[in-house]
Design a protein around this motif. Structure first.
Motif, short mmCIF file in Angstrom:
data_model
loop_
_atom_site.label_atom_id
_atom_site.label_comp_id
_atom_site.label_asym_id
_atom_site.label_seq_id
_atom_site.Cartn_x
_atom_site.Cartn_y
_atom_site.Cartn_z
N ASN A 91 -21.11 -16.01 31.33
CA ASN A 91 -21.43 -16.69 33.02
C ASN A 91 -21.24 -15.32 33.96
OD1 ASN A 91 -21.36 -19.15 32.51
ND2 ASN A 91 -19.22 -19.64 32.44
N VAL A 92 -21.53 -14.14 33.47
CA VAL A 92 -21.41 -12.99 34.07
C VAL A 92 -22.47 -13.02 35.34
CG1 VAL A 92 -21.83 -10.45 33.94
CG2 VAL A 92 -20.47 -11.64 32.20
N HIS A 93 -21.92 -12.55 36.36
CA HIS A 93 -22.76 -12.08 37.62
C HIS A 93 -23.20 -10.70 37.51
CE1 HIS A 93 -20.62 -15.69 39.79
NE2 HIS A 93 -21.26 -16.18 38.60
N PRO A 94 -24.30 -10.41 36.70
CA PRO A 94 -24.88 -8.90 36.68
C PRO A 94 -25.08 -8.49 37.95
CG PRO A 94 -26.32 -10.34 35.64
CD PRO A 94 -25.24 -11.14 35.93
N HIS A 95 -25.61 -9.14 38.85
CA HIS A 95 -26.06 -8.63 40.24
C HIS A 95 -25.11 -8.86 41.25
CE1 HIS A 95 -29.87 -7.90 38.08
NE2 HIS A 95 -30.12 -9.33 37.98
N ALA A 96 -23.90 -9.26 40.94
CA ALA A 96 -22.76 -9.37 42.14
C ALA A 96 -22.87 -8.32 42.87
CB ALA A 96 -21.51 -9.97 41.36
N THR A 97 -22.59 -8.29 44.26
CA THR A 97 -22.32 -7.42 45.36
C THR A 97 -20.93 -7.11 45.26
OG1 THR A 97 -22.37 -9.03 46.77
CG2 THR A 97 -24.44 -7.73 46.32
N GLU A 98 -20.74 -5.78 45.18
CA GLU A 98 -19.15 -5.58 45.42
C GLU A 98 -18.65 -5.95 46.72
OE1 GLU A 98 -18.13 -1.72 42.57
OE2 GLU A 98 -18.14 -1.54 44.68
N PRO A 99 -17.51 -6.46 46.77
CA PRO A 99 -16.96 -7.13 48.17
C PRO A 99 -16.40 -5.76 48.70
CG PRO A 99 -15.17 -7.14 46.01
CD PRO A 99 -16.55 -6.95 45.83
N SER A 137 -16.32 -14.74 60.08
CA SER A 137 -16.45 -13.81 59.29
C SER A 137 -16.77 -13.83 57.66
CB SER A 137 -15.41 -12.56 59.67
OG SER A 137 -14.02 -13.52 59.21
N ILE A 138 -16.02 -15.06 57.37
CA ILE A 138 -16.22 -15.36 55.68
C ILE A 138 -17.41 -16.00 55.53
CG2 ILE A 138 -15.26 -16.61 53.98
CD1 ILE A 138 -13.29 -14.63 54.94
N GLN A 139 -18.67 -15.40 54.87
CA GLN A 139 -19.62 -15.85 54.66
C GLN A 139 -19.96 -16.34 53.13
OE1 GLN A 139 -22.52 -12.63 55.67
NE2 GLN A 139 -21.39 -12.06 57.15
N ASP A 140 -20.74 -17.63 53.32
CA ASP A 140 -20.99 -18.40 52.17
C ASP A 140 -21.75 -17.44 51.14
OD1 ASP A 140 -20.98 -20.57 50.66
OD2 ASP A 140 -22.88 -21.20 51.12
N GLY A 141 -21.28 -17.46 49.86
CA GLY A 141 -22.20 -16.89 48.78
C GLY A 141 -21.39 -15.22 48.64
N ARG A 142 -20.69 -14.73 49.61
CA ARG A 142 -20.01 -13.25 49.41
C ARG A 142 -19.06 -13.35 48.62
NH1 ARG A 142 -20.97 -9.68 53.91
NH2 ARG A 142 -19.51 -8.25 52.65
N TYR A 143 -18.76 -12.10 48.00
CA TYR A 143 -17.49 -11.73 47.17
C TYR A 143 -16.44 -11.29 47.93
CZ TYR A 143 -20.82 -12.71 43.21
OH TYR A 143 -21.59 -12.99 42.24
N TYR A 144 -15.18 -11.95 47.72
CA TYR A 144 -14.21 -11.40 48.41
C TYR A 144 -13.00 -11.22 47.36
CZ TYR A 144 -16.40 -13.03 52.45
OH TYR A 144 -17.40 -12.99 53.59
#
Length: 793
Positions: free
Chosen positions: A142-150, A225-232
């Motif tokens: 279930n890894v997200h290899p293209h996840a953007t760093e928060p 300021s909290i955006q859907d789909g972003r990593y936090y």
């Protein structure tokens, strides 16, 4: 080699199953040909220095195939010391960190956790399951290899530090002093915010029977300021908070560390020396009595006549005797409601007898205690280990027989850490009924399915389906059932679920029903129960006039269903890994029976239900899936399929001749003379079949019973003509023979034939399986493998 080249190679390998979800590879199934370090590069020196343990083997595996999941080699930390150095919030690069090594009955599962900024990313793991020989049988990711760093939070972000009870009240939008909160555990992690997943909101309409309102809180709005789909970066807090109408609940909250916004909120819930006896229903009335069995709203006097008095097991002696034992303890959790709930009796006895009419608290409590206890005892009876499956559960588990204040429902509530059971709650069997719903073993089995998953995924669900609970109930209660509708999963409590759902009506894996069922996934559970019940039917469940065959099939499949949950460490979007786990579990010795014989039936049943679609297929699926790439068969009258067959010794795919004439059509044996056996090998696989091998045996016993490696009851017979090397085309066939043999006038002759191909060995040619060496009953071997047939002549 590029990732796509590796995928193409795996797709072309008939021994590897590639599971996809949303166009990404999510699972790899190597159970037919387990992956080993020795085979990974063919290097003898490498083989001599093969990793000595499961963790090292798993790491080597990921280095070779990880790119299939989009995992770059740079994600793998070089050693545990390096990984430890990166633990905690830091500037460390994205990676994978060893999370767990879990030993099962015959397997070991190694899990890696994805990290960003040195913190674990929620629900992003890759798991590798190895057999007892340290060979990989499956993997999933279930890894997200293209996840953007928060964005890394400021050092003074308020919630980087541990939160207290008052601070938690504030972020949960509770008033000062409101709610008796206990904080159980907290940590930092990274979470991808999804607006639709923030919390489960209660609708305006009452829930359908068998469903329930999900407990939740009214939270503050999410700032722009909290955006859907972003990593936090968030603080995960596990806490306990009672809720009116639900009693004491355990919760999980994710709190964004800079704003204090709750991005995710969920309650952990789904749904003696002297013999002590109690009155209960061992099975629900329709299962026992058919149409004559009253429903919960039926005649109470008639229902009272159906009570059975049995000895209660696993009790702990108390004075007076309470319903408390090794696995379960009856309690009633008093809720602070207005008006207050009715008084509920938690029964005890001074004469070792629990007696009450069907509407009484005593009857509700005895059923709840007995059925929950019986499910844990069933796990042991199936040869599995309770402590491994329920490693996070403290025993005895509390069971509230009147826990839902008259609701037509039941619930399995997780503990404060979400890794085990805390409480089973049972309502009533029907609206306006006073009979406890725990009198329905099928319902209790459903809730037990959640208990199994808490110990595995630390959630009550699979991800691809609600649970295996419906399957447990249906398969456990089917042998000898008199229920008017065999495929109604709950024929007494009328919850409205079925285990014969039709792919053509949208009930395929990946079909319209599956795609739309993204909430509690009760529809997906029916797809799963249909798939699993079909396995049970095929291996003896449909022997409707033979209760012994039905019971054997029931217990065997129940073992596999539960054993396949044990190595799971995460939720899955698709069932491929669970199917692989079931196949892997079918080996060694199961219930004193050589395992391995029903692996192909398992795969076939999910194929019929729409799994294993070709890569070119597009959702939603409305048809059955594709057969394996390699699947040769000899026709036994079922054309290579696995529907139940009581008579399996008259296969038309083999025939005897008096002359080597090749004519199709069976002749009675010529006594004292040479006879000629022919075999028609067919191909239902998706690729041409190569490397065809055919072996034949004859028994002169009146009725041969068993197969073993020495084929004690059979003699091998000789093939007089070489098998052509030409591949059998897809949908094609090849006549092999003749085999020559001599008939005895004083004997009855049974011919046994095995066909194998590259990538599809028969279950007696695959010597890694226990069933190949036996001894194994022929009726538990031959009908479950389309590579094997028998004919008595």
């Amino acid at each position: 080699m590029s990732a796509q080249s590796i995928i193409d190679t795996l797709d072309a390998n008939p021994n590897v199953g590639v599971g996809r979800h949303q166009d990404a590879v999510r699972s790899l199934d190597h159970v037919q040909d387990p992956w080993s370090v020795e085979e990974s590069d063919g290097n003898a020196a490498h083989a001599a220095a093969a990793p000595p343990n499961a963790v090292d083997t798993a790491r080597e595996y990921l280095l070779e195939v990880g790119e299939v999941y989009g995992i770059p080699k740079s994600f793998l930390y070089e050693d545990s010391a390096n990984a430890a150095a990166h633990a905690g919030l830091s500037n460390s690069p994205p990676g994978l960190r060893l999370a767990e090594e879990r030993s099962g009955t015959n397997t070991t599962t190694v899990s890696y956790q994805q990290t960003l900024l040195g913190l674990p990313v929620w629900h992003t793991t890759v798991s590798i399951t190895l057999n007892s020989d340290l060979e990989v049988v499956n993997s999933s990711s279930n890894v997200h290899p293209h996840a953007t760093e928060p964005q890394k939070p400021q050092d003074d972000a308020k919630y980087l530090k541990e939160i207290g009870v008052d601070g938690l009240r504030e972020v949960l939008a509770l008033g000062p002093g409101e709610g008796q909160i206990t904080i159980n555990q907290q940590r930092l992690l990274v979470y991808q915010y999804r607006k639709e997943d923030r919390q489960v909101l209660t609708g305006t309409e009452p829930p359908a029977p068998g469903h329930h309102y999900a407990p939740t809180l009214i939270l503050n709005a999410v700032p722009d300021s909290i955006q859907d789909g972003r990593y936090y970066v968030v603080r995960e807090v596990l806490f306990t908070l009672p809720l009116p109408g639900h009693g004491t609940l355990n919760w999980r909250a994710f709190i964004e560390v800079e704003t204090g916004t709750v991005l995710y909120l969920r309650a952990f819930t789904s749904g003696v020396d002297t013999p002590v006896t109690g009155e209960l229903f061992t099975r629900d009335p329709p299962t026992r009595k058919g149409a004559a069995g009253p429903l919960p709203g039926g005649d109470i006097a008639h229902l009272n006549l159906l009570r059975e008095n049995i000895t209660l097991s696993s009790l702990t002696p108390t004075s007076p005797q309470a319903l408390t034992g090794t696995y379960a303890v009856i309690k009633h959790i008093i809720k602070n409601t207005n008006p207050p709930p009715p008084n509920v009796l938690v029964p005890t006895t001074t004469n070792n007898k629990f007696v009450g009419d069907v509407e009484s608290d005593v009857f509700a409590a005895v059923n709840a205690y007995h059925h929950i206890t019986s499910m844990f005892e069933l796990v042991k009876a199936l040869g599995l280990t309770v402590d491994k499956l329920f490693r996070g559960t403290a025993f005895p588990v509390a069971v509230d027989h009147r826990g839902l204040d008259g609701a037509h429902n039941a619930r399995a509530q997780g503990n404060s850490l979400g890794n085990g059971m805390e409480l089973f709650l049972f309502g009533v069997a029907a609206e306006k009924s006073k009979i406890g719903i725990a009198a329905d073993l099928r319902v209790v089995a459903h809730e037990f399915g959640h208990a199994l998953l808490y110990g595995a995924t630390h959630t009550p669900n699979f991800g691809f389906a609600h649970s295996a609970g419906d399957s447990l109930g249906a398969i456990l209660c089917d042998p000898g059932s008199q229920a008017p509708s065999r495929f109604e999963t709950f024929p007494w409590t009328k919850i409205g679920r079925y285990h014969n759902r039709d792919v053509a009506q949208g009930w395929a894996w990946g079909g319209p029903v599956f795609i739309k069922d993204t909430g509690l996934q009760y529809q997906r559970e029916q797809i799963l129960s249909t798939s699993l019940f079909r396995i049970y039917q095929a291996i003896g469940g449909d022997a409707l006039n033979n209760i012994h065959h039905q019971r054997w099939a029931s217990r065997y499949v129940l073992h596999l269903i539960i054993a396949a949950i044990e190595p799971i460490t995460q939720e899955f979007a698709i069932p491929d890994t669970y199917v692989s786990n079931m196949i892997a579990a079918d080996n060694k010795t199961i219930l004193e029976h050589p395992g391995g014989a029903i692996r192909k039936v398992i795969r076939w049943s999910f194929e019929v239900q729409g799994l294993f679609q070709p890569a070119s297929a597009k959702q939603p699926y409305m048809t059955r899936g594709a057969p394996p790439q390699a699947d040769v068969y000899i026709n036994d009258g079922r054309n290579g399929e696995y529907g139940y067959s009581a008579a399996f010794d008259n296969a038309p795919g083999i025939w005897n001749r008096h002359q080597a004439d090749g004519i199709q059509g069976n002749q009675a044996p010529a006594f004292g003379a040479t006879n000629y056996l022919y075999v028609n090998v067919q191909n239902r696989g998706t690729d041409p079949a190569t490397g065809i091998q055919v072996k034949a045996y004859v028994s002169k016993l009146e009725k041969p019973q068993k197969w073993d490696a020495a084929h004690t009851e059979f003699d091998a017979i000789t093939l007089s003509t070489a098998i052509p090397s030409t591949p059998i085309p897809v949908g094609g066939s090849l006549v092999v023979g003749p085999f020559t043999w001599t008939a005895d006038a004083k004997a009855k002759h049974t011919l046994l034939v095995s066909a194998s191909s590259q990538g599809d060995l028969s279950n007696i040619d695959n010597t890694t399986l226990s069933c190949a060496t036996g001894p194994i009953d022929l009726d538990k071997l031959v009908p479950f493998d389309n590579n094997l047939v028998m004919r008595t002549i």
